[in-house]
Design an enzyme around this catalytic site. Structure first.
Site, mmCIF file in Angstrom:
data_model
loop_
_atom_site.group_PDB
_atom_site.id
_atom_site.type_symbol
_atom_site.label_atom_id
_atom_site.label_comp_id
_atom_site.label_asym_id
_atom_site.label_seq_id
_atom_site.Cartn_x
_atom_site.Cartn_y
_atom_site.Cartn_z
ATOM 1 C CE LYS A 43 -3.175 2.523 3.048
ATOM 2 N NZ LYS A 43 -3.866 2.494 4.366
ATOM 3 C CE LYS A 96 -6.715 8.821 7.769
ATOM 4 N NZ LYS A 96 -7.201 7.595 8.420
ATOM 5 C CG ASP A 127 -2.008 5.207 5.089
ATOM 6 O OD1 ASP A 127 -1.900 4.128 5.699
ATOM 7 O OD2 ASP A 127 -3.094 5.623 4.632
ATOM 8 N NE ARG A 180 -10.399 -1.356 3.525
ATOM 9 C CZ ARG A 180 -10.932 -1.519 4.733
ATOM 10 N NH1 ARG A 180 -12.079 -2.177 4.864
ATOM 11 N NH2 ARG A 180 -10.357 -1.017 5.797
#
Length: 484
Positions: A251, A263, A274, A337
């Site tokens: 990812k 967020k 991330d 995802r």
């Protein structure tokens, strides 16, 4: 990186370190495991007893010896003497000797290759530093050279060289992850990897137009809100004679606001991490290529910024992935995802892998389940579970298997599309079940690793420094060395 070399005839002057094994029986003091000059040996024995140094892995006591040589002795516990104990000792010595210019580490004559690897890895990884601005002189690492006082041999030199390669690429993964997102755009990430890629590594990059044309709808959607356009980075290592092909997917969200489902501020503070999965898979492939491992490896890093703008994807959208599966967007903050799905589907359809592995800083739920140091491991293949668990334990990067619980499989379905990208709790499990749909014919040869928590360390801890850990590079290289 600190220069580390082997020298069985090293002069015992200045600051030296002596390994200390765990105390046996009722003895309160640990046991020195290297030969010291007779006068120093007597002092060390008395000092160990007085301080009740038990030889616990990573414990260091300092014995000053002013006006004598050696002038300082660092007594470093190695615990039971396994690789992890030597790694802890190396990390502790890197900190204890940070203000020294050089250090000589005494070693037993029968030092094993595993012990040498652990010691060197601890020294190299715990001495890692990352700053955007210049470091203050008083805080700077001064330690430039470590001499390990043990006879060199071809086997030991090879072990040291291999350890340096893996440590260097772990540090590279840390650099990528630590870099602030103002700098770290998808294109910047690609350029860093291009510059690092050595002989035998093929680099292929798909930019936005090509991603759109070829149907990578997930990557395009997630990156659509940013002026820094998405990329799909593909690295390939194909040694002659390789009989297995492993595809690694990481990812690569270079910054995650959460998108329109934004967020809270506190949750965005560390979102430069991330892309830790992408950093891990490219670091591992580059290490594998440098080591010349006889396994074909492809690394895929879907790279995007998940930003907020008039062109951002929306909750309620339906995204069409590479290969045709569709996802209803229930949350734009479940973006990882979505990009992984595109890359996995591409791998299955075009690369004919024998094994498919994905790594992702995917869910906060994994921290709730397993804490800050352990990654969640999913697979239906017992041999792969065993192999990764063993590799992670040896590398000092623990993994714990969580179930692909079939009772939640229906939750990842959507009323209007094939899949729901945010099926809810248990969040780590439903995310894994979502990704399984993109493994296609490889679902029985697929592993998913959710490494969100161990990708970042809040404080120095063993070989980890504060910040990015480079989690996964060491485990992947260990595991890939067993694939044939």
């Amino acid at each position: 990186m600190i220069s580390i070399r082997l020298d069985g005839a090293a002069e015992l002057a200045g600051t030296v370190a002596c390994p200390v094994g765990t105390a046996e029986g009722e003895s309160a003091a640990g046991t020195p495991l290297a030969v010291l000059p007779s006068d120093a040996a007597a002092e060390v024995a008395a000092f160990l007893a007085a301080t009740e140094h038990k030889g616990s892995a990573g414990a260091v006591q300092t014995l000053p010896r002013p006006l004598r040589e050696p002038s300082k002795v660092l007594l470093a516990g190695i615990g039971s003497g396994d690789e992890a104990g030597w790694r802890a000792a190396g990390a502790a010595l890197a900190r204890a000797a940070a203000k020294e210019t050089s250090l000589t580490v005494l070693a037993p004559a029968d030092l094993t290759d595993a012990a040498l690897r652990g010691l060197a890895e601890g020294l190299w990884l715990a001495s890692y530093r990352f700053r955007v601005s210049e470091e203050k002189p008083e805080a700077a690492l001064k330690l430039a050279e470590v001499v390990i006082a043990v006879a060199a041999s071809p086997e030991r030199e090879d072990a040291l060289a291999e350890t340096r390669t893996v440590a260097a690429h772990t540090r590279f993964a840390r650099d990528l992850t630590n870099t602030p997102s103002l700098t770290k755009t998808p294109d910047w990430f690609v350029q860093q990897v291009r510059e690092r890629a050595g002989d035998g590594v093929t680099v292929t990059v798909r930019e936005r137009e090509q991603l759109e044309a070829e149907g990578f709808g997930g990557i395009v959607a997630v990156g659509g809100g940013s002026v820094n356009e998405p990329r799909l980075l593909e690295l390939a290592w194909s040694p002659e004679g390789a009989t297995k092909h492993v595809v690694l997917v990481g990812k690569g969200i270079t910054y995650d606001t959460g998108g329109i489902d934004i967020k809270p501020n506190d949750a965005m503070q560390l979102m430069r991490k991330d892309m830790g999965g992408a950093a891990a898979v490219v670091g591992a492939l580059l290490a594998v290529a440098e080591l010349g491992l006889p396994v074909r490896v492809t690394a895929l890093a879907p790279l995007a910024e998940n930003m907020v703008s008039g062109s951002s994807w929306r909750s309620g959208d339906v995204v069409t992935h590479y290969g045709g599966l569709t996802s209803e967007v229930r949350s734009t903050d479940a973006e990882g995802r979505v990009v992984l799905g595109d890359a996995m589907a591409y791998a299955v359809a075009n690369l004919a892998p024998d094994l498919l592995i994905d790594l992702a800083t995917l869910t906060g739920a994994s921290r709730i389940a397993l804490g800050k140091k352990t990654a969640a491991l999913f697979s239906g293949n017992e041999a792969l579970i065993d192999g990764f668990t063993a590799a992670g334990a040896a590398a000092g990067e623990p993994l714990w298997r969580l179930p692909l619980a079939e009772e939640y499989a229906g939750d990842v379905s959507s009323d209007i599309a094939d899949l729901d990208n945010a099926a809810g709790n248990p969040g780590t499990i439903t995310a894994a079940l979502y990704l399984r749909e993109f493994a296609g014919s490889l679902r029985d040869r697929w592993v998913h690793i959710d490494m969100s928590s161990p990708a970042w360390s809040a404080a120095p801890d063993g070989e980890l420094t504060k910040g990015a850990t480079g989690w996964g590079v060491r485990t992947l290289v260990r595991w890939l060395s067993t694939v044939s």
